[in-house]
Design a protein around this motif. Sequence first.
Motif, mmCIF file in Angstrom:
data_model
loop_
_atom_site.group_PDB
_atom_site.id
_atom_site.type_symbol
_atom_site.label_atom_id
_atom_site.label_comp_id
_atom_site.label_asym_id
_atom_site.label_seq_id
_atom_site.Cartn_x
_atom_site.Cartn_y
_atom_site.Cartn_z
ATOM 1 N N GLY A 355 -9.441 -8.433 60.097
ATOM 2 C CA GLY A 355 -8.159 -8.298 60.797
ATOM 3 C C GLY A 355 -7.406 -7.046 60.424
ATOM 4 O O GLY A 355 -6.723 -6.440 61.258
ATOM 5 N N LEU A 356 -7.550 -6.644 59.171
ATOM 6 C CA LEU A 356 -6.841 -5.454 58.699
ATOM 7 C C LEU A 356 -7.429 -4.167 59.276
ATOM 8 O O LEU A 356 -6.689 -3.227 59.609
ATOM 9 C CB LEU A 356 -6.911 -5.397 57.167
ATOM 10 C CG LEU A 356 -6.271 -4.190 56.484
ATOM 11 C CD1 LEU A 356 -4.759 -4.165 56.720
ATOM 12 C CD2 LEU A 356 -6.580 -4.203 54.980
ATOM 13 N N MET A 357 -8.746 -4.110 59.433
ATOM 14 C CA MET A 357 -9.416 -2.846 59.734
ATOM 15 C C MET A 357 -9.762 -2.643 61.208
ATOM 16 O O MET A 357 -10.060 -1.518 61.613
ATOM 17 C CB MET A 357 -10.702 -2.733 58.905
ATOM 18 C CG MET A 357 -10.518 -2.842 57.400
ATOM 19 S SD MET A 357 -9.373 -1.612 56.707
ATOM 20 C CE MET A 357 -10.302 -0.106 56.947
ATOM 21 N N HIS A 358 -9.727 -3.689 62.022
ATOM 22 C CA HIS A 358 -10.165 -3.575 63.418
ATOM 23 C C HIS A 358 -9.004 -3.552 64.393
ATOM 24 O O HIS A 358 -7.917 -4.038 64.097
ATOM 25 C CB HIS A 358 -11.104 -4.736 63.775
ATOM 26 C CG HIS A 358 -12.431 -4.670 63.111
ATOM 27 N ND1 HIS A 358 -12.612 -4.976 61.777
ATOM 28 C CD2 HIS A 358 -13.671 -4.344 63.584
ATOM 29 C CE1 HIS A 358 -13.897 -4.840 61.468
ATOM 30 N NE2 HIS A 358 -14.554 -4.450 62.538
ATOM 31 N N ARG A 359 -9.293 -3.034 65.556
ATOM 32 C CA ARG A 359 -8.331 -3.061 66.658
ATOM 33 C C ARG A 359 -8.686 -4.226 67.571
ATOM 34 O O ARG A 359 -9.774 -4.272 68.148
ATOM 35 C CB ARG A 359 -8.352 -1.750 67.439
ATOM 36 C CG ARG A 359 -7.272 -1.683 68.518
ATOM 37 C CD ARG A 359 -7.228 -0.318 69.173
ATOM 38 N NE ARG A 359 -6.165 -0.270 70.170
ATOM 39 C CZ ARG A 359 -4.903 0.054 69.917
ATOM 40 N NH1 ARG A 359 -4.553 0.349 68.679
ATOM 41 N NH2 ARG A 359 -3.999 0.076 70.875
ATOM 42 N N PHE A 360 -7.773 -5.200 67.706
ATOM 43 C CA PHE A 360 -7.983 -6.381 68.521
ATOM 44 C C PHE A 360 -7.436 -6.142 69.927
ATOM 45 O O PHE A 360 -6.599 -5.253 70.136
ATOM 46 C CB PHE A 360 -7.300 -7.589 67.884
ATOM 47 C CG PHE A 360 -8.001 -8.115 66.662
ATOM 48 C CD1 PHE A 360 -8.671 -9.329 66.706
ATOM 49 C CD2 PHE A 360 -8.007 -7.395 65.467
ATOM 50 C CE1 PHE A 360 -9.321 -9.817 65.586
ATOM 51 C CE2 PHE A 360 -8.663 -7.868 64.344
ATOM 52 C CZ PHE A 360 -9.322 -9.083 64.405
ATOM 53 N N PRO A 361 -7.870 -6.952 70.906
ATOM 54 C CA PRO A 361 -7.346 -6.774 72.273
ATOM 55 C C PRO A 361 -5.823 -6.868 72.347
ATOM 56 O O PRO A 361 -5.206 -6.228 73.199
ATOM 57 C CB PRO A 361 -8.006 -7.927 73.043
ATOM 58 C CG PRO A 361 -9.274 -8.192 72.301
ATOM 59 C CD PRO A 361 -8.945 -7.958 70.862
ATOM 60 N N ARG A 368 -0.257 -2.530 65.260
ATOM 61 C CA ARG A 368 -0.903 -1.389 64.617
ATOM 62 C C ARG A 368 -0.064 -0.877 63.458
ATOM 63 O O ARG A 368 -0.591 -0.551 62.385
ATOM 64 C CB ARG A 368 -1.131 -0.267 65.645
ATOM 65 C CG ARG A 368 -1.740 1.004 65.055
ATOM 66 C CD ARG A 368 -3.077 0.719 64.414
ATOM 67 N NE ARG A 368 -3.631 1.891 63.717
ATOM 68 C CZ ARG A 368 -4.571 1.833 62.800
ATOM 69 N NH1 ARG A 368 -5.083 0.674 62.438
ATOM 70 N NH2 ARG A 368 -5.023 2.939 62.219
ATOM 71 N N ARG A 369 1.262 -0.825 63.630
ATOM 72 C CA ARG A 369 2.130 -0.396 62.530
ATOM 73 C C ARG A 369 2.030 -1.357 61.345
ATOM 74 O O ARG A 369 2.122 -0.939 60.193
ATOM 75 C CB ARG A 369 3.578 -0.300 63.010
ATOM 76 C CG ARG A 369 3.859 0.891 63.948
ATOM 77 C CD ARG A 369 3.614 2.225 63.258
ATOM 78 N NE ARG A 369 3.945 3.348 64.124
ATOM 79 C CZ ARG A 369 5.085 4.020 64.080
ATOM 80 N NH1 ARG A 369 6.028 3.662 63.230
ATOM 81 N NH2 ARG A 369 5.297 5.032 64.904
ATOM 82 N N MET A 370 1.835 -2.654 61.617
ATOM 83 C CA MET A 370 1.680 -3.620 60.530
ATOM 84 C C MET A 370 0.385 -3.360 59.753
ATOM 85 O O MET A 370 0.350 -3.470 58.522
ATOM 86 C CB MET A 370 1.684 -5.042 61.093
ATOM 87 C CG MET A 370 3.030 -5.515 61.618
ATOM 88 S SD MET A 370 4.317 -5.590 60.330
ATOM 89 C CE MET A 370 5.171 -4.020 60.625
ATOM 90 N N GLN A 371 -0.688 -3.027 60.471
ATOM 91 C CA GLN A 371 -1.928 -2.684 59.772
ATOM 92 C C GLN A 371 -1.737 -1.466 58.881
ATOM 93 O O GLN A 371 -2.140 -1.450 57.712
ATOM 94 C CB GLN A 371 -3.037 -2.409 60.790
ATOM 95 C CG GLN A 371 -3.564 -3.617 61.523
ATOM 96 C CD GLN A 371 -4.634 -3.249 62.540
ATOM 97 O OE1 GLN A 371 -4.542 -2.220 63.213
ATOM 98 N NE2 GLN A 371 -5.658 -4.096 62.663
ATOM 99 N N VAL A 372 -1.119 -0.440 59.434
ATOM 100 C CA VAL A 372 -0.899 0.793 58.678
ATOM 101 C C VAL A 372 -0.006 0.524 57.463
ATOM 102 O O VAL A 372 -0.251 1.033 56.362
ATOM 103 C CB VAL A 372 -0.295 1.877 59.590
ATOM 104 C CG1 VAL A 372 0.110 3.100 58.778
ATOM 105 C CG2 VAL A 372 -1.289 2.277 60.680
ATOM 106 N N ALA A 373 1.023 -0.319 57.647
ATOM 107 C CA ALA A 373 1.921 -0.630 56.542
ATOM 108 C C ALA A 373 1.199 -1.396 55.438
ATOM 109 O O ALA A 373 1.417 -1.148 54.246
ATOM 110 C CB ALA A 373 3.115 -1.439 57.062
ATOM 111 N N GLU A 374 0.332 -2.339 55.831
ATOM 112 C CA GLU A 374 -0.390 -3.104 54.813
ATOM 113 C C GLU A 374 -1.363 -2.211 54.044
ATOM 114 O O GLU A 374 -1.503 -2.328 52.823
ATOM 115 C CB GLU A 374 -1.134 -4.275 55.438
ATOM 116 C CG GLU A 374 -1.792 -5.159 54.399
ATOM 117 C CD GLU A 374 -2.217 -6.520 54.910
ATOM 118 O OE1 GLU A 374 -2.698 -7.336 54.106
ATOM 119 O OE2 GLU A 374 -2.059 -6.766 56.127
#
Length: 397
Positions: A355-361, A368-374
Amino acid sequence: MVEGRSRTRRQVGIVGAGPAGMLLGHLLRQHGIDVVILERRDRAYVEGRVRAGVLERGTVDLLARLGLDRRLRREGLVHSGTVLSVDGDAFRIDFAALTGGATVTVYGQQEVMKDLFDAAETRGLDVVFGAEDLRIEDVETDTPRLRYRRGGVDHVVDCDVVAGCDGFHGVSRAAIPAGVLETFERVYAFGWLGILADVPPADGELIYCSHARGFALASMRSATRSRYYLQCSAGERVEDWPDERFWDELCLRLGPEVASRVTRGPSFEKTVAPLRSFVGEPMRHGRLFLAGDAAHIVPPTGAKGMNLAVSDVTMLGEALVDFFEEGATAGIDGYSARALARVWKAERFSWWFTGLMHRFPDTDPFARRMQVAELAYIRGSRAAQTTLAENYVGLPM
């Protein structure tokens, strides 16, 4: 064709000659337990499947304990860390420093299987290839039975125990009644497009890349053979990805600094692998015990697939040795609960890392900002890095 029947008796009948089945066979054989391993395919097919390449410390330790690590020690690549990249901006997770010296070893599953099969021949471990129409019967009794057909002969193997190690699509899990078996599944809307190429790797360690266009992984099988992956749609066709397109997209996602170290070359294998999380429980019904992909599947992001099978086999092997040598039933009675406790932790890590590394539909700009922040938090937090490192090198069994 010669028709006939054959009936034998073994203490343990193992269904499936993949990593789980072969390792369990070697472990039990080491203790003098009478084992037969039945495999539907031939050796070349099983050995040729391109699968996992990262071995946890526990997997390396088991191979050493079984005396099967000579080539691994010589040819395996020991990694003390890994690299995470966010839109081309990379940072390193130091496994050894964060976990008291633990490492992982890059050594392809194909090589593990070759070592297991070669040793089986020299040690007299009975592996039957081409076992067709295999059925598992009477698992709720003390004498479960395996039936199969080979070379025009119908075979029956009476057992004390059956170990189902025949993968997600095998017959073993189906032998547990629907009213007993409960399944949990998450199918992801994307896959991994992977290639193998005889070119040197872009880095000395794996690089996991989270990019706005999707995930990428720079991996390797040796100092001269690279394994690269791109996130793609689940229905992608390899024919739509000529080498040039693959290399261009890979370099874009890895970013200019890493891309400058990528050596391009012709691929000799190209596949699309779907991603899913799956658990079937319990992992024991009567005298039938499941291990490996027969009981669970993880997305490959966390490098847990074969390692989780090894964890199952280690626990099941210990339990069966106690059962046959001492008559103790505590180990086999507790196997399912013990194995599942670790399975679910590995499922959690693989699900989280995916979930952290992939782009979901449904990955909108906020997600995306949440992924980058984590990822930024992980980069700046030793505690967060330690959690990732502990899970990656392998939790205690």
